[in-house]
Structures are given as C-alpha cells and as structure tokens.
Design an enzyme around this catalytic site. Structure first.
Site, PDB file in Angstrom:
ATOM      1  N   ASP A  91       1.013  -5.216   3.372  1.00 59.29           N
ATOM      2  CA  ASP A  91       1.792  -4.729   2.240  1.00 59.29           C
ATOM      3  C   ASP A  91       2.007  -5.791   1.179  1.00 59.29           C
ATOM      4  OD1 ASP A  91       3.380  -2.958   0.762  1.00 59.29           O
ATOM      5  OD2 ASP A  91       5.203  -3.708   1.687  1.00 59.29           O
ATOM      6  N   ASP A 284       0.502  -2.356  -5.312  1.00 54.27           N
ATOM      7  CA  ASP A 284       1.130  -2.195  -3.998  1.00 54.27           C
ATOM      8  C   ASP A 284       0.183  -1.536  -2.992  1.00 54.27           C
ATOM      9  OD1 ASP A 284       2.840  -1.814  -1.875  1.00 54.27           O
ATOM     10  OD2 ASP A 284       4.171  -0.426  -2.898  1.00 54.27           O
TER      11      ASP A 284
END
Ligand SMILES: *[C@@H]1O[C@H](CO)[C@@H](O)[C@H](O)[C@H]1NC(C)=O
Ligand SMILES: *[C@@H]1O[C@H](CO)[C@@H](O)[C@H](O)[C@H]1NC(C)=O
Ligand SMILES: *[C@@H]1O[C@H](CO)[C@@H](O)[C@H](O)[C@H]1NC(C)=O
Ligand SMILES: *[C@@H]1O[C@H](CO)[C@@H](O)[C@H](O)[C@H]1NC(C)=O
Ligand SMILES: *[C@@H]1O[C@H](CO)[C@@H](O)[C@H](O)[C@H]1NC(C)=O
Length: 477
Positions: A91, A284
């Site tokens: 992430d 992201d």
C-alpha cells in the site's frame, strides 16, 4: 464542491524542487543495489464481509451494500526468528507495516480468518523487541487494528532487515496484513500519536545501505496480468516506453505525507474533460479503482455510457467496451502524460452465483474503473497499471512513464542519492501546484508539525482493504 484552500503556501514550497532522480549503473560494474519483489494480484474472498462497516469509505456518500471479493497486490515476506510467513498487501497510501496475531478475536475465531495472510507470535521470535503499546491504525469508520509497536527481523527474498518497526494488531477488524510504504510522516506513531517518526521499510532499507536512496518503482502490468513488480532502489528501464518525467509531490497540510501530485488535464479520445486543472490526486496502490471529481466522472460516464449505481458508488459498463480502442489521457505537469486504454477500465466481475451481472437488455455488465471521489481524488490500480511510477521519497518527486506491458527482458539501474543530471528522467520544467483536492497550509495546532489529516479523519491514509468488490445487485441481475 471543494473549498478553495490556502494554496499559496504550497505554491511557494513546490517551486523549490530538487533535481530529478539519478539513475546509474554501478561504477564498479557490480550489481545495482536494488531489491525486486514479484507482486501477485489476487482476488480474495473477504472472510469478514458480513462486517460491511470495515470497508473503507472514501466519503460518506459511498454506501456499500455489496461485496465480498477484492483484488489487491500482495507479496510474501517473513518476520521473526525463526521465520513466520506473511502475505502482505502492498500500500502506497499508508506508511506502517502491521500484521495480525492469532490471539485477536478476529483471528482466533473458528473461521480461521487470518490463516492465509499469516499471524505473528512475538513470544516465538528470538529477535522480537517491544517498542510501545500505542499502535492504532483506523479506517474512516473506526475499524482497523490496534496493539503494540515492536521491532523484529523482516525478510523478503534473500534480503534481511534487522530491527524493522511494525505494528501488531492484538485487536483487529481486518484480516489483511499491510505493508504501507508511504512517507514516514504518515505513520501512526507520528501522525496520530505525535511521537517522532521511525524508518519504515523503504526508509530503513536506505538507512541500512541496502539501497542507495529512499525510492522505489512500481510496475503493475496490465489488467490481464496477475503479477507486477516493485523495485526498491532502482528503475527497470525495460518496463516503460518513452521518457520518465518527474513531477513534484504536493505537501499535505505543510508536510510531505502522501503521494499527491497535480493532475493538469484529462481527455477522453479527442474530448477534453478539463484543460486547466490543478487538482491534487493521490497515487494509491491500495485502491483498486480511480476516484475523480464528481463532475468529471459524470462526463466520463456519459461518454462511455456507464450506468452508475449510487448505492454502491460504482458504475457499470457494457463488457464490450473492453474491445474498443479509445484512450483516457491523464496530463500532469508538462510533459508528463499517461494514456490509459479504455480496455484497462473495464473490469470483469462475477456475482456470487458465478455469473456475470447483466443489464436489463441481457448484455454483460462489467465494473467501470473510475468512480466519483466526493472527496479525495485517487489514482488507484486502474490508473497505475498503465503507468510505470517511481516514488522518490528522498527528493519528493514522482516520475512517470507509459508502462511497457508484458515486457520480459530487464534493464535495471540503481537510483543513486543526490540530484545529479539524469539521463533517464527529466524534471517537468514548470511544475503546476495543486489548487484543490488537498489539505493545504501548515498545521495550526502547536506541536508535532504532523499532517493535518489523520487516518481516521481522512479515510485515505489507511489502506484500501476496500475496493474491487463483487457486486450482487438486483437491478443488474
Ligand atoms: C506466496 O506464498 C503462497 C503460500 O506459500 C504461495 O502460494 C504463493 O505462490 C506465493 N506468492 C509469491 C508471489 O511468491
Ligand atoms: C509472552 O508470554 C508471556 C508468558 O506466557 C505472556 O505473559 C506475554 O503476554 C506474552 N507476550 C506476548 C507479546 O504475547
Ligand atoms: C484505536 O483508535 C480508535 C479510533 O480512534 C478508538 O476508537 C479505539 O478505542 C482505539 N483502540 C485502542 C485499543 O486504543
Ligand atoms: C499481456 O499478456 C496477457 C496474457 O498474460 C494478455 O492477455 C494481454 O493481452 C497482454 N497485453 C498486451 C498489451 O499485450
Ligand atoms: C491510444 O493510445 C495509443 C498509445 O498512445 C495509440 O497508439 C492509439 O492510437 C490510441 N488510440 C486511439 C483510438 O486514439
């Protein structure tokens, strides 16, 4: 919708950009100091899907009444001595590594929810050290994990990193261990608790000399591929086409805490959806979809004939759109530009019944890769797969180039420290500062100087355990 913010402060600071990344073959002819990790894209059943509230909400308007499947990028690593194995979700939208323990209510339940991703047992590791009991990472709705910060040995491939700090979720409502690789400033320890930062994985690799600079590059490959690569400390020049162009990261609340860059234009084929944008967008990997401002999204939906399901915050298009040749072109500070083929935005999904959803006329419905942000704009996996992206935390820059899909050869060069002239990356000459879409200005509270936005209030710091969801909708079935 977005308030005009104090962008003058950002504008002033963004001008002082450093040189672009430096790429070099080792002078001594040795192998570049890089760590390449294979990423696996997996569709996973969400074992705790009954707890719908744990889905991250990007805004109050996304009403999730769906799901139990997600597509995320994972890789394998281990913690402790002897090794305890984990499947970690990569992430870029968060900054802490954290894992579950077998003792938590979630993981100790009969369903064995955490078996696949792994659990950590501190007492079984001879290299475990306790740091403090203030680890607590939250979703927008308050779910997440809490427990201790500890340090232990982290191993991935043949690389060993001693004393890496991470969180242990003694209380947890998420079965996924996460490896957040964002800025240190976004760590719970700093951002929420207000203590000084620690070196998270990429920062520690740089500090330990495993890589020359705190930077990594990401190549997710196309929608049909289940694997991608993250290369810490290097760039694989075979994985992109054309030139790498560097643009500055935008500060968030006065600090570099998130990978916000400025989107300056967007067009669909020859139709412009915005020429003069100065919109902050977050890169992201933890988000399966791309979230753009509502008005732009609406226009895109019209152009591709998407049917928006407001209750889910997701749109559906005819699966036949995947065979059309159009492009959605994202422009950043000139000349940075990424072309996303429309086919990359058409996601084939199955219902619980194993069948594709269909429209009323019987034609197959696919999920569309763009949804309305109603808040933070996010360039998630449906954008990122078309790009080769260098996250240069040391120089606060993002370098972008068009991905070279399915390439099999490699041409790896090391990212060196400092701001030497760069044969392979060119800095955008007149970088555009974001004027909306970001918390600007500096923190008003006395103290830490941390980001204004905390994980629980922004809903975007914590990783997307959200995202690619399996839809089961009456109106489509
Ligand atoms: C990760 O580990 C699992 C279980 O051991 C294995 O099935 C999978 O292939 C591994 N993935 C990668 C990318 O090595
Ligand atoms: C380790 O084991 C001891 C003794 O059983 C126990 O008191 C302690 O809570 C355990 N520590 C952790 C971190 O599990
Ligand atoms: C973690 O933070 C959340 C949200 O701020 C809070 O509700 C919860 O009680 C905290 N958990 C622990 C164990 O401190
Ligand atoms: C990449 O390879 C996959 C098969 O692994 C294929 O389906 C896809 O069309 C290829 N993409 C391109 C752009 O050639
Ligand atoms: C889409 O972009 C690709 C790569 O830039 C280009 O080759 C192709 O012609 C474009 N397709 C259309 C329909 O414009």
């Amino acid at each position: 919708m977005k308030p005009i913010q104090l962008f003058l402060i950002i504008a002033a600071s963004a001008i002082s950009t450093t040189g672009a990344i430096s790429l070099h073959k080792r002078q001594d002819g040795g192998d570049p100091r890089v760590l390449s990790l294979g990423l696996q894209r997996s569709r996973i059943q969400d074992p705790v899907a009954h707890d719908r509230n744990r889905l991250r909400r990007r805004s109050g308007s996304i009403d999730v009444d769906i799901d139990n499947e997600q597509t995320l990028y994972f890789f394998n690593a281990s913690l402790g001595t002897p090794k305890q194995s984990f499947r970690l979700h990569l992430d870029t939208g968060s900054s802490d590594l954290w894992v579950n323990t077998l003792d938590s209510e979630l993981c100790s339940a009969a369903s064995n929810a955490c078996a696949e991703t792994g659990t950590y047992d501190a007492n079984s590791s001879s290299t475990y050290e306790y740091v403090g009991s203030y680890f607590n990472i939250s979703y927008a709705d308050g779910s997440g994990a809490a427990g201790d910060y500890v340090t232990d040995t982290f191993r991935v491939g043949s690389t060993k990193i001693a004393n890496l700090q991470f969180g242990v979720g003694y209380e947890s409502t998420s079965d996924q261990g996460v490896l957040g690789i964002g800025y240190n400033a976004n760590e719970v320890q700093d951002d929420v608790v207000g203590k000084s930062t620690y070196n998270n994985l990429p920062a520690k690799m740089a500090a330990d000399g495993l890589i020359a600079s705190n930077a990594y590059s990401l190549w997710l490959n196309d929608l049909d591929s289940d694997t991608g690569t993250i290369l810490f400390g290097g760039v694989d020049r075979a994985q992109y086409e054309g030139d790498l162009v560097s643009v500055p990261v935008e500060k968030n609340g006065g600090v570099y805490s998130d990978f916000f860059i400025t989107l300056t234009g967007l067009s669909l084929g020859s139709t412009s959806l915005g020429d003069d944008l100065a919109l902050a967008v977050l890169l992201d990997t933890g988000s399966s979809l791309t979230y753009l401002p509502d008005s732009i999204t609406e226009t895109i939906f019209e152009e591709v004939d998407a049917e928006y399901q407001e209750s889910e915050g997701i749109a559906y298009v005819s699966c036949s759109l995947a065979s059309e040749s159009g492009n959605l072109t994202f422009k950043f500070s000139d000349p940075a530009e990424i072309v996303v083929p429309i086919s990359e935005l058409v996601i084939d999904i199955l219902q619980v019944t194993g069948r594709r959803p269909s429209f009323n006329d019987g034609s197959d419905a696919c999920m569309f890769g763009i949804a309305p942000a109603s808040g933070t704009n996010v360039l998630g996996d449906t954008f990122l797969r078309s790009a080769f992206v260098v996250f240069d935390l040391a120089n606060n820059e993002i370098s972008l180039a068009q991905s070279n899909f399915n390439v099999t050869k490699t041409d790896i060069v090391e990212i060196t420290s400092g701001g030497n002239s760069v044969p392979s990356a060119t800095a955008a000459e007149n970088p555009v500062s974001a004027e909306s879409g970001i918390a600007s200005g500096v923190e008003t509270e006395a103290g830490s100087g941390a980001a204004v936005v905390s994980p629980s209030s922004s809903g975007m710091v914590w990783v997307g355990v959200v995202t690619l969801v399996l839809v089961f909708v009456g109106s489509l079935a």
